[in-house]
Design a protein around this motif. Structure first.
Motif, PDB file in Angstrom:
ATOM      1  N   TYR A  98      11.609   4.161   9.469  1.00 13.01           N
ATOM      2  CA  TYR A  98      10.614   3.560  10.354  1.00 13.01           C
ATOM      3  C   TYR A  98       9.237   3.857   9.780  1.00 13.01           C
ATOM      4  N   LEU A  99       8.638   2.877   9.111  1.00 11.73           N
ATOM      5  CA  LEU A  99       7.327   3.037   8.501  1.00 11.73           C
ATOM      6  C   LEU A  99       6.241   2.541   9.458  1.00 11.73           C
ATOM      7  N   VAL A 100       5.259   3.395   9.734  1.00 10.68           N
ATOM      8  CA  VAL A 100       4.170   3.027  10.634  1.00 10.68           C
ATOM      9  C   VAL A 100       2.952   2.620   9.805  1.00 10.68           C
ATOM     10  N   LYS A 101       2.424   1.424  10.085  1.00  9.60           N
ATOM     11  CA  LYS A 101       1.246   0.919   9.374  1.00  9.60           C
ATOM     12  C   LYS A 101       0.011   1.724   9.776  1.00  9.60           C
ATOM     13  N   PRO A 102      -0.933   1.921   8.844  1.00  6.55           N
ATOM     14  CA  PRO A 102      -0.841   1.575   7.420  1.00  6.55           C
ATOM     15  C   PRO A 102      -0.041   2.646   6.673  1.00  6.55           C
ATOM     16  N   PHE A 103       0.808   2.223   5.751  1.00  8.79           N
ATOM     17  CA  PHE A 103       1.651   3.164   5.027  1.00  8.79           C
ATOM     18  C   PHE A 103       1.308   3.116   3.536  1.00  8.79           C
ATOM     19  N   SER A 104       1.578   4.200   2.868  1.00  9.27           N
ATOM     20  CA  SER A 104       1.278   4.321   1.444  1.00  9.27           C
ATOM     21  C   SER A 104       2.466   3.884   0.608  1.00  9.27           C
ATOM     22  N   TYR A 105       2.224   3.744  -0.689  1.00  5.73           N
ATOM     23  CA  TYR A 105       3.333   3.427  -1.587  1.00  5.73           C
ATOM     24  C   TYR A 105       4.347   4.568  -1.602  1.00  5.73           C
ATOM     25  N   ALA A 106       3.858   5.814  -1.521  1.00  5.24           N
ATOM     26  CA  ALA A 106       4.760   6.960  -1.533  1.00  5.24           C
ATOM     27  C   ALA A 106       5.726   6.916  -0.347  1.00  5.24           C
ATOM     28  N   ALA A 107       5.210   6.535   0.827  1.00  2.00           N
ATOM     29  CA  ALA A 107       6.060   6.437   2.018  1.00  2.00           C
ATOM     30  C   ALA A 107       7.055   5.292   1.869  1.00  2.00           C
ATOM     31  N   PHE A 108       6.591   4.176   1.318  1.00  2.00           N
ATOM     32  CA  PHE A 108       7.458   3.017   1.100  1.00  2.00           C
ATOM     33  C   PHE A 108       8.578   3.366   0.122  1.00  2.00           C
ATOM     34  N   ALA A 109       8.213   4.020  -0.977  1.00  2.00           N
ATOM     35  CA  ALA A 109       9.210   4.395  -1.982  1.00  2.00           C
ATOM     36  C   ALA A 109      10.210   5.398  -1.411  1.00  2.00           C
ATOM     37  N   ALA A 110       9.738   6.306  -0.563  1.00  2.00           N
ATOM     38  CA  ALA A 110      10.640   7.289   0.040  1.00  2.00           C
ATOM     39  C   ALA A 110      11.680   6.605   0.926  1.00  2.00           C
ATOM     40  N   SER A 111      11.269   5.536   1.619  1.00  2.00           N
ATOM     41  CA  SER A 111      12.207   4.791   2.462  1.00  2.00           C
ATOM     42  C   SER A 111      13.282   4.112   1.624  1.00  2.00           C
ATOM     43  N   LEU A 112      12.883   3.518   0.503  1.00  2.00           N
ATOM     44  CA  LEU A 112      13.861   2.871  -0.364  1.00  2.00           C
ATOM     45  C   LEU A 112      14.743   3.898  -1.066  1.00  2.00           C
TER      46      LEU A 112
END
Length: 254
Positions: A98-112
């Motif tokens: 569950y990514l809450v905006k605004p999110f960083s690339y690091a958070a996005f990559a961690a989700s993937l």
């Protein structure tokens, strides 16, 4: 990695697309939808091929959970939203992060990374454990509209489905017919085949809705339902053998 994106904000679409290409240059974005109305056909067409779904909660015509409910989409979902209050509902909808905006690339990559770890888990599991975890999941509820009200109908409470023209209806125990957004072909995929059987092109019946079965003309069978229904429900000749196996508790698999 094949991805579906459900998002109604152009800057967010561009950001996710950029982050996805950065994370995995070989990833494939199968499609983008900006609303529930666009998401439903996109999920039906490309859902089976997708590895993961990236989805905003708030779309221009409602909450994205409605689209998932309509099509019975069971692939992993990473929710991307500015609203943190839907986290519990998101995880109930097969959400893995569950990514809450605004999110960083690091958070996005961690989700993937989390998605890939979960995807690779089966290889390390005992085969018997994985067989239990990988059992198919079937649709349990249907959202229907009655006047200006929206209701949820349990799949087990549906006595039958039938198609008429371009519309498909579900029939409740009281015989009331309610329109659904599902086609018969999709229902065959999302419903438990041990409970529902498509007896002809227009009808799918719940096992518990059968009062008795009569031998009919031309090697066909006639179903007497235990709910109010004025039309005849005939098992077509090409489905008779499969129907008998189903009644007998035998289901053939590929």
């Amino acid at each position: 990695m094949k991805v579906l994106l459900i998002e109604d904000e152009i800057p967010a679409i561009e950001k996710v697309t950029h982050f996805l290409a950065k994370y995995d240059p070989e990833s494939e974005l199968l499609g983008v939808a900006k609303s529930i109305a666009e998401a439903v056909p996109l999920l039906i067409e490309h859902g089976p091929q997708a590895d993961v779904l990236l989805m905003d909660v708030h779309l221009e015509d409602g909450l994205s959970f409605q689209a998932l409910d309509r099509v019975g989409f069971f692939k992993p979902v990473i929710f991307i939203t500015a609203h943190s209050q839907y986290a519990l509902e998101a995880f109930k909808a097969n959400g893995i992060d569950y990514l809450v905006k605004p999110f960083s690339y690091a958070a996005f990559a961690a989700s993937l990374d989390k998605f890939r770890q979960l995807r690779d888990v089966p290889a390390t599991l005992n085969p018997k454990v994985w067989a239990q975890l990988s059992k198919p999941t079937y649709k349990e509820r249907f959202m229907v509209k009655i006047g200006e009200h929206i209701h949820s109908v349990a799949a087990n409470a549906v006595r039958a489905f039938f198609a008429e023209g371009r519309n498909t209806y579900l029939i409740r125990e009281d015989g009331r017919k309610l329109i659904t957004d599902y086609k018969m072909e999709t229902l065959e995929e999302v419903l438990n085949p041990e409970i529902f059987f498509r007896v002809n092109r227009s009808h799918m019946i719940n096992l518990d809705a059968i009062k008795d079965v009569l031998v009919y003309s031309n090697s066909r069978l006639k179903i007497n339902p235990n709910f109010p229904y004025s039309e005849e429900i005939i098992v077509s000749r090409d489905r008779v053998n499969g129907f008998k196996d189903w009644l007998d508790g035998e289901r053939k698999t590929d």
